[in-house]
Design a protein around this motif. Structure first.
Motif, short mmCIF file in Angstrom:
data_model
loop_
_atom_site.label_atom_id
_atom_site.label_comp_id
_atom_site.label_asym_id
_atom_site.label_seq_id
_atom_site.Cartn_x
_atom_site.Cartn_y
_atom_site.Cartn_z
N ARG A 409 -37.44 -7.84 -28.91
CA ARG A 409 -37.90 -8.43 -28.13
C ARG A 409 -37.89 -7.91 -26.86
O ARG A 409 -37.27 -8.27 -26.46
CB ARG A 409 -38.48 -9.80 -28.47
N VAL A 410 -38.67 -6.98 -25.84
CA VAL A 410 -38.31 -6.78 -24.67
C VAL A 410 -39.83 -7.19 -23.95
O VAL A 410 -40.78 -6.93 -23.86
CB VAL A 410 -38.56 -5.18 -24.72
N ILE A 411 -38.83 -8.30 -22.60
CA ILE A 411 -39.70 -8.89 -21.94
C ILE A 411 -39.90 -8.29 -20.55
O ILE A 411 -38.91 -7.95 -20.44
CB ILE A 411 -39.41 -10.32 -22.09
N VAL A 415 -39.84 -15.13 -18.90
CA VAL A 415 -38.18 -16.07 -19.17
C VAL A 415 -38.22 -15.16 -21.24
O VAL A 415 -39.38 -15.44 -21.80
CB VAL A 415 -38.43 -17.75 -19.16
N GLU A 420 -43.53 -16.53 -29.38
CA GLU A 420 -45.18 -17.19 -29.78
C GLU A 420 -45.18 -16.74 -31.30
O GLU A 420 -44.93 -16.15 -31.20
CB GLU A 420 -45.83 -16.33 -29.08
N GLY A 422 -47.50 -15.81 -33.41
CA GLY A 422 -48.93 -14.70 -33.40
C GLY A 422 -48.73 -13.50 -34.65
O GLY A 422 -47.58 -13.96 -35.48
N HIS A 423 -49.45 -12.65 -34.57
CA HIS A 423 -49.36 -11.81 -35.41
C HIS A 423 -48.15 -10.69 -35.25
O HIS A 423 -47.43 -9.62 -35.88
CB HIS A 423 -50.58 -10.96 -36.02
N ALA A 424 -48.11 -9.89 -33.07
CA ALA A 424 -47.38 -8.89 -32.80
C ALA A 424 -45.66 -9.95 -32.94
O ALA A 424 -45.00 -8.59 -32.38
CB ALA A 424 -48.48 -8.88 -31.48
N MET A 425 -45.38 -10.82 -32.45
CA MET A 425 -44.69 -11.44 -32.63
C MET A 425 -43.17 -11.04 -33.45
O MET A 425 -43.95 -10.57 -34.08
CB MET A 425 -44.31 -12.43 -32.49
N ILE A 426 -41.93 -10.25 -33.50
CA ILE A 426 -40.89 -10.08 -33.49
C ILE A 426 -39.59 -10.94 -32.79
O ILE A 426 -39.00 -10.89 -31.86
CB ILE A 426 -40.41 -8.61 -33.28
N SER A 445 -46.32 -11.53 -39.88
CA SER A 445 -45.22 -10.31 -40.21
C SER A 445 -43.83 -11.23 -40.97
O SER A 445 -43.08 -10.37 -41.80
CB SER A 445 -44.11 -9.47 -39.19
N ASP B 89 -51.52 -8.42 -29.70
CA ASP B 89 -51.69 -9.85 -29.18
C ASP B 89 -51.87 -9.90 -27.29
O ASP B 89 -50.81 -10.01 -27.16
CB ASP B 89 -50.87 -10.91 -29.99
N CYS B 455 -40.52 -5.59 -30.05
CA CYS B 455 -42.23 -6.24 -29.89
C CYS B 455 -41.36 -5.93 -27.87
O CYS B 455 -40.82 -6.04 -27.52
CB CYS B 455 -41.36 -7.95 -30.10
N GLN B 457 -43.32 -7.74 -24.55
CA GLN B 457 -43.95 -8.91 -23.92
C GLN B 457 -44.32 -8.60 -22.23
O GLN B 457 -43.55 -7.92 -21.53
CB GLN B 457 -43.34 -10.11 -24.45
#
Lengths: 489, 489
Positions: A409-411, A415, A420, A422-426, A445, B89, B455, B457
């Motif tokens: 996951r790249v934010i 932070v 989350e 949800g459907h898109a979360m990895i 998923s 999402d 993912c 964000q």
């Protein structure tokens, strides 16, 4: 003991033969009833979990909400049917040189799954947490190895699950609970020939041990172990200049949230040297000094934190910014911050390791190339975060390909703590963050870990699972001859 | 040698950094150009493959068509973009108690993949076969270990791939070829730290060896090994009565197709005793006696067939129906058929093993319960087939749950040989048929073995991969807030 575990797994196998045929609606109702029954335990669950985990009431109340919300989200997802991954290639009897058969496929459950409860989320990643919810949603019975740090909490939650199973007329053994703290219990569970998959969230050492147990089996099985990471955060120059004070407050909160006991805790910060960085480091240290030292989950985690923190602060080139308080109460973990030059960091792998607790190490880099070198050096991560203004992101346009390669996951400008559902979360990532980067343990998923596809060739329509019948009685989205559609015929 | 292999993998890594950023259109064009260049080799490819494999011209011409068709299907699939599994999402800034960030995900390539060519499909499962096509489609460079049984064929095909890579301006090292027959080469390829995944089709022994090599690595990587199976076929009573003669002809063809050298060859047949079965066995024996003995792929496979066949015909309770001819030419494999009572079969695991070649063992069962016991006893399978009339399927309505659990593909009233390359196909199955039942090695879904989700964000729109941008510039099907849509905004 191994014999007892085998009896447990045999009950799970008997349950699997029935539960795999359960209609989506029955599974959804079961998941919702578990959520209802967990809520019905009332304040007793919160006080029990508080006593066993040292986590505060507000956090555990929120975590209960997340746990029940997660079960209900999976219920909704099971009803929606997209987990089935229904794909239909219809027959082409006239095709030359050979006719094409009617070929359809959908997913079916793997079989009995073993889930290890995690200590840092006594509700949301433990007994009825995400691994359990996703496996039950997939149609797999679950054997839960309760975490020894919160046995009473685990038993309370499991009691709610048993009530729900009975109320929903689920087969005996659809959920089972095994307590105890001996490693041999986990080994017997993973190595039992009936076990078809394993879910785990915890330390690198724990995850590696489970993988090794699984490798000793005759039949290989998927072991999804989420083993944490240092979650590198990049602070780019312009945002440090523009927003330094605000970033310091935001990150002091993220570092100390849950006493730093999150797998997404920002343990490593990267920035390019300059006056704005010095100001930021000072501000962050000051913010951390305002944070109270809270109690950690249990003695093992606390002593590990104290030991590793003490060690790292002695390493070559490491400068303590915020001194941990010396006189702390039992189990309390003072927040801490240190800096190191990139050159020292790069040559010392000890500095790359996760320190589970409210500590961050900030690496000072000479330039962007050195920063990229540090970023690439730390291995696979659950998350990585880029803090930067529009100007920063223009100035440094080479970051995303690196970020994608190291993390799940790249934010941007947030932070890493707070995942989350949800459907898109990895919530996953390249090794050593997890044992298989192709899956997530959070979000809908997560169900994919426990499903395998089955293909039906020229199967009479009335024998097909409802998801694959011509008329599409479940009203699912299906890929028919390469196109997504809800139409039947 | 290990050092040479590491140099190969370093080139693959350098290529990966560029190739992972290739646009879908560029990858599609590359795959299509490989197909064009393979066709451009002309008759030389067929004659070379004939000489190295003993397979006839018609079969190899068909296999070339399949190989090129497969490359073009993946090209089309890459353009369509559903491999991206794009899920969005959108942000909910007003949500209580916490706002929701904007979270999007899609798949990204795993990195350099090692593919082992298979001897039984010198084109379609070898150098530019399904594993290679799916890995290239996923954006992963491929290092091909050519099969030593057809080195010239492999070099010819690889030459076409190199030409295509050059014509399409692909990075140096996007495809590489390693020859040789020493096991140590395969070991070095699997154990190189750069390797991120392995594709293999072959024997159980070969697949297990690769898994073991991979287990010795520090970083675990996915090894997808497809190791064959006995593909049980059930002949139900009414269809034997109604269609016995036709079934005998159909199955004599399936057993001997490609000299039985298919992983989907029907090696095991199950039926309930009765007069109609005796008639069928006699007819099948007679049909097989009409089939010529053809040459097998190479000496290793041939001597293995001779040895295993000789051994099994000596096992307790095994009755030879069609005697293999004694005087055969070099490498020729005579078709053979034997029967055994279910009780003898159940107590002798040797009878459960695959015999790679034109042989089938028919197990005579007392009743449906004994037949189910035999079916369940043989372990995970690529396929299982149910031959039955409507009356049979009514009379025996307990079959499908068993079929689903043991096999990746369930066929009704057909033959297991012949694997359609499509969207719905699953060529995989529970262990020991493969090492991971969650994947297929044939069909467009084979791409999933080489992809991991990433993912994003709160990523600024212009930085996102095109597949995830608000406007949906690629026009993909995407799951937005839980619903499939092609709309952008």
């Amino acid at each position: 003991m191994t014999q007892d575990i085998h009896a447990v797994m045999q009950r799970a196998k008997a349950a699997a033969n029935i539960y795999r045929q359960a209609e989506p609606e029955a599974i959804a109702k079961f998941l919702e009833t578990i959520a209802d029954e967990i809520e019905a335990i009332g304040p007793d669950l919160i006080t029990t979990a508080m006593a066993e985990s040292n986590l505060p009431e507000g956090r555990l109340t929120g975590e209960r909400g997340r746990t029940c919300g997660q079960l209900r989200l999976f219920a909704q997802y099971v009803r929606g049917g997209s987990w089935a991954d229904a794909v239909i290639d219809t027959a082409m009897p006239e095709r030359q040189p050979f006719p094409r058969a009617d070929i359809r496929r959908m997913t079916r459950p793997l079989g009995p799954i073993v889930v290890f409860g995690a200590s840092n989320f006594p509700l949301a990643f433990s007994t009825a947490g995400g691994d359990t919810a996703s496996a039950l949603a997939a149609g797999c019975p679950v054997v839960i190895k309760g975490h020894p740090a919160h046995p009473k909490t685990s038993e309370l939650v499991f009691g709610a699950m048993e009530k729900a199973a009975k109320a929903c007329d689920m087969p005996d053994g659809v959920v089972q609970h095994v307590g105890g703290s001996a490693f041999s219990i986990g080994q017997a569970l993973v190595q039992d020939p009936i076990t078809q998959g394993v879910g785990f969230t915890g330390s690198f050492t724990g995850g590696q041990a489970l993988v090794k147990y699984a490798q000793e089996r005759e039949q290989p099985i998927p072991v999804f172990a989420e083993m944490g990471s240092v979650n590198p955060v990049l602070f780019l120059p312009d945002t440090l200049t523009q927003n330094g004070a605000q970033l310091a407050a935001q990150y002091a909160g993220s570092i100390t949230l849950g006493v730093g006991q999150f797998c997404t805790n920002p343990g490593l910060m990267l920035a390019i040297e300059g006056a704005e960085l010095d100001t930021f480091v000072e501000a962050l240290g000051a913010e951390l000094s305002q944070k109270a030292a809270d109690k950690m989950l249990h003695e093992g985690i606390h002593s590990n934190y104290q030991k590793k923190l003490g060690d790292i602060l002695q390493e070559k080139g490491v400068t303590t910014v915020h001194e941990p308080v010396e006189d702390v109460a039992v189990l309390e973990a003072p927040p801490a911050l240190a800096t190191v030059q990139a050159a020292d960091f790069l040559e010392n792998p000890k500095l790359h390791e996760e320190i589970f607790g409210p500590f961050a190490l900030l690496v000072k880099c000479e330039d962007i190339d050195q920063l990229l070198a540090v970023w690439k050096a730390v291995g696979g991560q659950l998350t990585t975060t880029i803090m930067g203004t529009a100007k920063d992101l223009d100035d440094y346009d080479q970051l995303l390909p690196v970020a994608e390669e190291i993390a799940g996951r790249v934010i941007f400008n947030g932070v890493p703590t707070g995942v989350e559902v949800g459907h898109a979360m990895i919530h996953g990532g390249p090794w050593p963050a997890t044992t298989d980067s192709r899956y997530t343990s959070v979000g809908t998923s997560a169900i994919r870990r426990w499903l395998r596809p089955v293909c039906y060739q020229d199967c009479p329509d009335h024998l097909l699972p409802a998801a694959l019948r011509n008329g599409n009685p479940l009203g699912l989205w299906r890929k028919v001859n390469g196109e997504w559609t809800k139409r039947g015929w």
